[in-house]
Write an enzyme that holds these catalytic residues in place. Sequence first.
Site, PDB file in Angstrom:
ATOM      1  N   ASN A  83      12.732  13.481  55.586  1.00 45.11           N
ATOM      2  CA  ASN A  83      11.815  12.378  55.824  1.00 45.11           C
ATOM      3  C   ASN A  83      12.016  11.288  54.761  1.00 45.11           C
ATOM      4  O   ASN A  83      12.777  11.462  53.808  1.00 45.11           O
ATOM      5  CB  ASN A  83      10.368  12.883  55.839  1.00 45.11           C
ATOM      6  CG  ASN A  83       9.475  12.051  56.724  1.00 45.11           C
ATOM      7  OD1 ASN A  83       9.626  10.836  56.806  1.00 45.11           O
ATOM      8  ND2 ASN A  83       8.533  12.699  57.381  1.00 45.11           N
ATOM      9  N   HIS A 113      18.632  18.408  31.462  1.00 40.67           N
ATOM     10  CA  HIS A 113      19.102  17.763  30.238  1.00 40.67           C
ATOM     11  C   HIS A 113      18.946  18.695  29.043  1.00 40.67           C
ATOM     12  O   HIS A 113      18.117  19.604  29.046  1.00 40.67           O
ATOM     13  CB  HIS A 113      18.346  16.444  30.019  1.00 40.67           C
ATOM     14  CG  HIS A 113      18.548  15.499  31.153  1.00 40.67           C
ATOM     15  ND1 HIS A 113      19.670  14.716  31.277  1.00 40.67           N
ATOM     16  CD2 HIS A 113      17.793  15.243  32.252  1.00 40.67           C
ATOM     17  CE1 HIS A 113      19.590  14.009  32.385  1.00 40.67           C
ATOM     18  NE2 HIS A 113      18.461  14.309  32.995  1.00 40.67           N
ATOM     19  N   GLY A 140       5.647  17.349  51.876  1.00 43.81           N
ATOM     20  CA  GLY A 140       5.797  16.070  51.190  1.00 43.81           C
ATOM     21  C   GLY A 140       5.487  16.146  49.705  1.00 43.81           C
ATOM     22  O   GLY A 140       4.545  16.800  49.273  1.00 43.81           O
ATOM     23  N   THR A 163       9.673  26.383  40.552  1.00 42.40           N
ATOM     24  CA  THR A 163      10.383  26.725  39.321  1.00 42.40           C
ATOM     25  C   THR A 163      11.019  28.109  39.390  1.00 42.40           C
ATOM     26  O   THR A 163      11.706  28.512  38.458  1.00 42.40           O
ATOM     27  CB  THR A 163       9.425  26.682  38.116  1.00 42.40           C
ATOM     28  OG1 THR A 163       8.380  27.648  38.320  1.00 42.40           O
ATOM     29  CG2 THR A 163       8.818  25.289  37.949  1.00 42.40           C
ATOM     30  N   ARG A 178       3.360  29.168  43.534  1.00 41.53           N
ATOM     31  CA  ARG A 178       3.113  30.606  43.595  1.00 41.53           C
ATOM     32  C   ARG A 178       2.906  31.019  45.041  1.00 41.53           C
ATOM     33  O   ARG A 178       2.360  30.250  45.843  1.00 41.53           O
ATOM     34  CB  ARG A 178       1.878  30.969  42.789  1.00 41.53           C
ATOM     35  CG  ARG A 178       2.021  30.570  41.321  1.00 41.53           C
ATOM     36  CD  ARG A 178       1.126  31.388  40.426  1.00 41.53           C
ATOM     37  NE  ARG A 178       1.104  30.883  39.077  1.00 41.53           N
ATOM     38  CZ  ARG A 178       2.030  31.122  38.145  1.00 41.53           C
ATOM     39  NH1 ARG A 178       3.070  31.830  38.437  1.00 41.53           N
ATOM     40  NH2 ARG A 178       1.900  30.633  36.930  1.00 41.53           N
TER      41      ARG A 178
END
Length: 184
Positions: A83, A113, A140, A163, A178
Amino acid sequence: MASEREKMAAGEWYCCLDPELDALREKARRAVHAHNTMSPAERGAMAPALRVLFGAAPDAFLEAPFHCAYGFNVVLGQGVYLNAGCTILDTAPVTIGARSMLGPGVQLYCADHHRDPALRAKGLEIGRPISIGDDVWIGGGAIILGGITVGDGAIVGAGSVVTRDVPPGATVVGNPARSITRRD
């Protein structure tokens, strides 16, 4: 000695402040600009400009605006839908499986980084791949970090920050994301 692009491709620390990588990012910027400024009728499923950057099934559909860093690390499966406002920082391979859908503003970040501020200031970064399975739905504004695999049939809730790997069929939400349910 390996070039910075070769180090990037090997998954090693590399300097992103490099003339060869600058030229590749500029090529991607031109292609993305062409895609984003075409009329919807001209653009069709995917603008020809983007086809020169990355591998995609003919029926993959990318709404405008779209952004990617390089493009050559992106592979889109059959029926993939991105989208408006999706961003892929593809400093490592990004694969999106068949029939997967990414909502508006989804961001896929392969680049990581350096933690040492002096090395970060010198442009040191590493690319970590992202793999999104078949039939995945990413809501989204979600962010998927480098090194993550999202399994087939998973759902990532809107605004989530992923993550950790998402198992097949799982639904994850939140920051950090989660699991809230497992579908079988």
